[in-house]
Motif scaffolding. Structure first.
Motif, PDB file in Angstrom:
ATOM      1  N   THR A  75       0.835  -1.199   0.000  1.00 48.80           N
ATOM      2  CA  THR A  75       0.000   0.000   0.000  1.00 48.80           C
ATOM      3  C   THR A  75       0.873   1.253   0.000  1.00 48.80           C
ATOM      4  N   GLY A  76       0.235   2.398  -0.063  1.00 47.75           N
ATOM      5  CA  GLY A  76       0.969   3.657  -0.121  1.00 47.75           C
ATOM      6  C   GLY A  76       1.830   3.917   1.087  1.00 47.75           C
ATOM      7  N   ASP A  77       1.449   3.369   2.242  1.00 54.67           N
ATOM      8  CA  ASP A  77       2.256   3.559   3.460  1.00 54.67           C
ATOM      9  C   ASP A  77       3.183   2.375   3.696  1.00 54.67           C
ATOM     10  N   ASP A  78       3.498   1.636   2.612  1.00 56.39           N
ATOM     11  CA  ASP A  78       4.452   0.514   2.644  1.00 56.39           C
ATOM     12  C   ASP A  78       3.994  -0.647   3.518  1.00 56.39           C
ATOM     13  N   LYS A  79       2.697  -0.781   3.713  1.00 48.78           N
ATOM     14  CA  LYS A  79       2.160  -1.930   4.426  1.00 48.78           C
ATOM     15  C   LYS A  79       1.683  -2.976   3.424  1.00 48.78           C
ATOM     16  N   GLU A  80       1.699  -4.236   3.856  1.00 52.34           N
ATOM     17  CA  GLU A  80       1.259  -5.314   2.980  1.00 52.34           C
ATOM     18  C   GLU A  80      -0.252  -5.489   3.078  1.00 52.34           C
ATOM     19  N   GLN A  81      -0.904  -5.620   1.920  1.00 53.77           N
ATOM     20  CA  GLN A  81      -2.321  -5.936   1.874  1.00 53.77           C
ATOM     21  C   GLN A  81      -2.478  -7.260   1.142  1.00 53.77           C
ATOM     22  N   ARG A 119      -1.138 -14.341  12.818  1.00 54.22           N
ATOM     23  CA  ARG A 119      -2.247 -13.464  13.217  1.00 54.22           C
ATOM     24  C   ARG A 119      -2.151 -12.128  12.482  1.00 54.22           C
ATOM     25  N   LYS A 120      -0.935 -11.667  12.269  1.00 48.82           N
ATOM     26  CA  LYS A 120      -0.733 -10.404  11.555  1.00 48.82           C
ATOM     27  C   LYS A 120      -1.221 -10.520  10.110  1.00 48.82           C
ATOM     28  N   GLU A 121      -0.952 -11.647   9.472  1.00 52.56           N
ATOM     29  CA  GLU A 121      -1.396 -11.843   8.092  1.00 52.56           C
ATOM     30  C   GLU A 121      -2.911 -11.975   8.000  1.00 52.56           C
ATOM     31  N   GLY A 181      -8.529  -6.800   7.008  1.00 50.75           N
ATOM     32  CA  GLY A 181      -8.616  -5.361   7.244  1.00 50.75           C
ATOM     33  C   GLY A 181      -8.868  -4.983   8.693  1.00 50.75           C
ATOM     34  N   MET A 182      -8.306  -5.744   9.611  1.00 48.07           N
ATOM     35  CA  MET A 182      -8.438  -5.457  11.034  1.00 48.07           C
ATOM     36  C   MET A 182      -7.043  -5.392  11.660  1.00 48.07           C
ATOM     37  N   THR A 183      -6.974  -5.040  12.941  1.00 50.37           N
ATOM     38  CA  THR A 183      -5.680  -4.986  13.603  1.00 50.37           C
ATOM     39  C   THR A 183      -5.288  -6.372  14.110  1.00 50.37           C
TER      40      THR A 183
END
Length: 229
Positions: free
Chosen positions: A68-74, A180-182, A188-190
């Protein structure tokens, strides 16, 4: 990653959408097909890489993701054996728009892309088969993501557990192949919300958890949560 060539006698393409091409065409494709073995965590395709081959997953399990734009994986989706993991970009772009990573030890098969395109230009039924597979892959990703977004937190986590139980492993006890992170990235949750929800499922005796081992013990209730959550 290990690499080796396969022979036509061992070719699994005959059972896929290649049933409408000639024996000479399947022999030509299959004898040039190259298999690659990947270990869990290996990147198979990277977002931005040039598209050089036509890939399908022979064994294992992979995730498709974008940055994503903030360098996070989706995480976009997951692919099982005989899914054509390159279909989403191979006919529409010169480079991949997503990354494919092995989440289990996996084997891919690479076909010569230009050879596949040449057969598609000359064989209309084969082309329709390709279009069908592209449409199915796209529809599955769109519908899965829409279904997840319609659910609240508990329903989303339940959906993921049932996905692996029913569509991947076909059993109610399995080792969860993602962290859990994946899971959080996919729904789309924490991560904290995912961990808390799994703990609640365990407390309510819906599942048992032993590290990454999941045992669904009240599937009817989990299905209800997935449906109505």
């Amino acid at each position: 990653m290990n690499t080796f060539e396969c022979t036509c006698e061992r070719c699994h393409l005959k059972t896929l959408f290649f049933k409408h091409i000639t024996k000479n065409e399947i022999r030509s494709i299959c004898t040039q097909k190259v298999e690659h073995n990947y270990e869990k965590g290996d990147v198979i395709l990277r977002e931005g890489d040039p598209i050089k081959n036509f890939l399908y997953l022979k064994d294992g399990l992979v995730k498709l993701s974008r940055t994503t734009g903030d360098d996070k994986e989706q995480i976009i989706s997951f692919a099982k054996p005989f899914d054509f993991v390159s279909l989403l970009s191979v006919f529409s772009s010169d480079s991949y728009h997503y990354t494919v990573t092995a989440i289990e030890d996996s084997t891919t098969c690479e076909l010569d892309l230009e050879q596949v395109k040449e057969i598609a230009r000359e064989n209309g039924v084969f082309t329709l088969d390709l279009m069908t597979r592209v449409s199915e892959a796209t529809d599955r990703i769109i519908l899965d993501n829409l279904e997840i977004k319609q659910k609240h937190l508990h329903g989303r986590v339940a959906y993921v557990l049932l996905f692996f139980a029913d569509k991947v492993y076909e059993r109610d006890d399995f080792e969860l192949p993602i962290s859990r992170k994946e899971i959080a990235e996919y729904i789309g949750m924490t991560t904290e919300n995912v961990i808390r929800t799994l703990s609640e499922f365990k407390k309510d005796k819906i599942i048992r958890i032993f590290g990454k081992e999941i045992d669904i013990i009240d599937k009817e209730r989990l299905e209800s949560i997935s449906l109505h959550g």
